[in-house]
Design a protein around this motif. Sequence first.
Motif, mmCIF file in Angstrom:
data_model
loop_
_atom_site.group_PDB
_atom_site.id
_atom_site.type_symbol
_atom_site.label_atom_id
_atom_site.label_comp_id
_atom_site.label_asym_id
_atom_site.label_seq_id
_atom_site.Cartn_x
_atom_site.Cartn_y
_atom_site.Cartn_z
ATOM 1 N N ALA A 12 -1.165 13.038 94.704
ATOM 2 C CA ALA A 12 -2.062 12.496 93.676
ATOM 3 C C ALA A 12 -1.425 11.309 92.968
ATOM 4 O O ALA A 12 -2.091 10.298 92.716
ATOM 5 C CB ALA A 12 -2.421 13.587 92.664
ATOM 6 N N ILE A 15 -1.404 8.265 95.494
ATOM 7 C CA ILE A 15 -2.739 7.688 95.654
ATOM 8 C C ILE A 15 -3.170 6.982 94.372
ATOM 9 O O ILE A 15 -3.755 5.896 94.413
ATOM 10 C CB ILE A 15 -3.749 8.775 96.077
ATOM 11 C CG1 ILE A 15 -3.442 9.229 97.506
ATOM 12 C CG2 ILE A 15 -5.178 8.271 95.975
ATOM 13 C CD1 ILE A 15 -4.258 10.404 97.975
ATOM 14 N N GLY A 16 -2.866 7.580 93.226
ATOM 15 C CA GLY A 16 -3.186 6.941 91.956
ATOM 16 C C GLY A 16 -2.460 5.620 91.789
ATOM 17 O O GLY A 16 -3.039 4.625 91.342
ATOM 18 N N ILE A 45 -9.562 5.416 87.650
ATOM 19 C CA ILE A 45 -9.399 6.493 88.630
ATOM 20 C C ILE A 45 -7.938 6.594 89.053
ATOM 21 O O ILE A 45 -7.389 7.695 89.199
ATOM 22 C CB ILE A 45 -10.331 6.274 89.832
ATOM 23 C CG1 ILE A 45 -11.793 6.421 89.412
ATOM 24 C CG2 ILE A 45 -10.011 7.251 90.957
ATOM 25 C CD1 ILE A 45 -12.781 5.980 90.458
ATOM 26 N N GLY A 46 -7.293 5.447 89.243
ATOM 27 C CA GLY A 46 -5.873 5.445 89.595
ATOM 28 C C GLY A 46 -5.009 6.045 88.502
ATOM 29 O O GLY A 46 -4.090 6.817 88.777
ATOM 30 N N GLY A 49 -5.424 9.733 88.563
ATOM 31 C CA GLY A 49 -4.663 10.328 89.658
ATOM 32 C C GLY A 49 -3.193 10.476 89.320
ATOM 33 O O GLY A 49 -2.568 11.497 89.616
ATOM 34 N N GLY A 53 -1.157 13.927 88.884
ATOM 35 C CA GLY A 53 0.079 14.154 89.625
ATOM 36 C C GLY A 53 1.227 14.539 88.712
ATOM 37 O O GLY A 53 1.999 15.449 89.019
#
Length: 70
Positions: A12, A15-16, A45-46, A49, A53
């Motif tokens: 997470a 990807i973020g 959204i990032g 994420g 995480g």
Amino acid sequence: MNATLLPLGRLAGFIGFLLCLVAGLARLAGMHWFAGFEIVTVLQIGIGGMVFGCFCLLVALTGSARQDSA
């Protein structure tokens, strides 16, 4: 539980981070939209994420500390 949280937190967060990087580079290139979403939305959204995480990794760390002290 830690066996699930550690890889989930790392994935997470990674990807973020990539989404934040894409949003930043796209905005520097002058784009306001990316894949049908506003750049600010992709950035949020990032960030979400990366926060998710960090939360997963924090729970995994505190869980292993509780098991060591018991």
